[in-house]
Scaffold this active site. Structure first.
Site, mmCIF file in Angstrom:
data_model
loop_
_atom_site.group_PDB
_atom_site.id
_atom_site.type_symbol
_atom_site.label_atom_id
_atom_site.label_comp_id
_atom_site.label_asym_id
_atom_site.label_seq_id
_atom_site.Cartn_x
_atom_site.Cartn_y
_atom_site.Cartn_z
ATOM 1 N N GLU A 118 0.820 -1.221 0.000
ATOM 2 C CA GLU A 118 0.000 0.000 0.000
ATOM 3 C C GLU A 118 0.853 1.271 0.000
ATOM 4 O OE1 GLU A 118 -2.886 -0.254 3.160
ATOM 5 O OE2 GLU A 118 -3.977 -1.878 2.182
ATOM 6 N N GLU A 158 -5.338 -8.283 -0.560
ATOM 7 C CA GLU A 158 -6.070 -7.903 0.658
ATOM 8 C C GLU A 158 -7.491 -7.577 0.254
ATOM 9 O OE1 GLU A 158 -4.831 -5.086 3.655
ATOM 10 O OE2 GLU A 158 -2.717 -5.475 3.220
#
Length: 506
Positions: A173, A292
């Site tokens: 991320e 995710e």
């Protein structure tokens, strides 16, 4: 009364389903590791401190792979802290979740656990606070047979043979300003490019995952993908996507319709990948690692408050979300999207495996139980194998805020040639109507009903928190076959997830 039908033809397929879409995610966050999968001294702990009761649930769930060690955690993690004699490992401030990391669980413990669980590891390297050297040395430790500093160190730690870890994520991320070491697209593209090149010089057989957008609402999406892939496209095999949804307070029709946003997200990133492929005149097709994903029922400020209330604890009890039937229906639709786009999505990691946004819940020193989301995952992992079929659905629709013409039924069909069987997975989004449903088989013969599994509840907010068998699947005996017209019919209850299995002729 609403009615729906589906046409399935043997000759129209979407793609081969990669078993790795049934993966999960273990991060050093809260109680995911400590008292989740690892709790020495627990009555069910084995000789390595792994909770055998949790291992049994992982196998029952059908998990095929696990991403490790993060997550936000990885962006300030030095893998060397978690290897060697446990009594000599440092206790660190873990600044992503403001806790104390004891490092009693690291690479070698995880790999021993993964072997017992029967899962394939997917490792992430730190491109937040560290970079090329840390990533390269980690690959050397894990994958080189011997004769070098870090491969011999692994041997000193009692692991003679290399692990041969195949899949590696280049950070986590990195587009998010919450990430330790957050980078712009150009900054990330360059460090990921150079790290990828170096890692593949150490082990030419590994596959790499470039960071994509952290969610579809990021202001940088999809420009992030277009810019970072300018650097990483020649060197990586996948681009990652992450997505969590909340919105239960906006009503069930809106909440369940968010699976359409996820579909658009997937299609947009596929298009961006193909744009970069064309721009670079490349022959390589890039795949997606959706590493995710899940339903998020707890506000970010509530999670932050839990972290800040008692900082610097060991394995604090944070973000332990309790899922309802309603949550499980969106969860199932999200998972069904991986089947719908099986031609491009090859890895997907449900987040997280235990205790935090988890299918499996544990009590420290006590019991293990499963949330309602456990069941769609388990059945799809078991029966969603083979090829996705390009089915045609005729179904009434509804509107919910920005979502227009949302089908009341979400559906996907899978053909397993080895089992001579079709599995159809469905979510009925209607809050109040049972929907008669007809499956028409083309070029499969008549079809013989095998099983109808239903997950529903009279209360859409029902959970398994106190009575662990409140929301559980049940088998129905309502499938009706018409051998002349090659159809199978049944009824789909309001707010239900369903699996229909049909035996077909070869």
């Amino acid at each position: 009364m609403k009615k729906a039908s589906m046409i399935i033809n043997r000759n129209f397929t979407k793609g081969q389903i990669d078993p790795r879409i049934y993966s999960s995610f273990v991060e050093h966050m809260g109680r995911v590791v400590y008292s989740g999968i690892y709790e020495p001294g627990h009555p069910a702990a084995d000789e390595d401190g792994f909770r055998a009761d949790v291992l049994d649930k992982v196998k029952e769930m059908g998990v095929t792979g696990v991403r490790y060690p993060g997550g936000n955690f990885v962006s300030c993690y030095d893998w060397r802290d978690g290897v060697g004699p446990a009594e000599k490992r440092p206790r660190r401030l873990e600044i992503a979740w403001r806790s104390i990391e004891t490092n009693q669980f690291g690479i070698n413990e995880f790999m021993k656990w993964a072997k017992k669980a029967g899962v394939e590891p997917v490792f992430a390297v730190n491109l937040g606070t560290r970079g090329i050297e840390n990533a390269v040395s980690m690959v050397e430790y894990c994958n080189i047979p011997g004769g070098t500093l870090y491969s011999d160190l692994r041997k000193e730690h009692g692991v003679e043979k290399p692990y041969g870890i195949k899949t590696w994520c280049l950070g986590n991320e990195m587009d998010g300003d919450w990430q330790v070491g957050h980078k712009t697209a150009q900054e990330y593209g360059r460090i990921a490019q150079e790290t990828a090149k170096a890692m593949k010089l150490v082990d030419t057989d590994i596959q790499l995952v470039s960071c994509g957008s952290s969610k579809s609402s990021m202001s940088t999406y999809p420009e992030w993908e277009a810019q970072t892939l300018e650097y990483t496209y020649p060197y990586v095999d996948y681009i990652s996507l992450h997505q969590y949804y909340d919105g239960q307070d906006r009503g069930t029709p809106y909440f369940l319709a968010q699976a359409l946003d996820m579909e658009n997200y997937i299609r947009t990133v596929i298009g961006t990948c193909d744009y970069v492929k064309a721009k670079k005149r490349s022959d390589k097709e890039l795949f997606i690692s959706f590493d995710e994903w899940g339903v998020w029922s707890m506000a970010d400020k509530e999670v932050a408050a839990q972290v800040d209330e008692k900082p610097w604890q060991i394995a604090p009890k944070i973000s332990e979300q309790i899922y309802s039937l309603e949550d499980s229906l969106l969860f199932a639709s999200m998972m069904m999207n991986f089947l719908k786009y099986s031609d491009r999505i090859k890895i997907a990691c449900q987040s997280l495996l235990t205790n935090i946004s988890a299918a499996i819940m544990t009590k420290q020193g006590g019991e293990v139980w499963v949330q309602p989301i456990f069941y769609p995952f388990s059945y799809m992992s078991r029966y969603g194998r083979g090829q996705t079929l390009q089915s045609v659905l005729d179904c009434p629709t509804y509107d919910a805020e920005e979502f227009k013409q949302v089908p009341y039924l979400d559906s996907v069909a899978v053909y397993n040639q080895d089992r001579s069987e079709i599995s159809v997975f469905l979510v009925n989004r209607s809050e109040d109507e049972t929907i008669p449903f007809c499956i028409r088989l083309e070029d499969f013969g008549a079809g013989t009903p095998v099983q109808h599994i239903e997950l529903t509840s009279e209360d859409k907010k029902a959970t398994n928190q106190y009575r662990h068998d409140t929301v559980v699947p049940r088998e129905l005996q309502d499938l009706i076959a018409d051998p002349v017209n090659h159809t199978v019919t049944c009824e789909l209850k309001p707010l239900s997830w369903n699996m229909i299995r049909i035996a077909v002729e070869e």
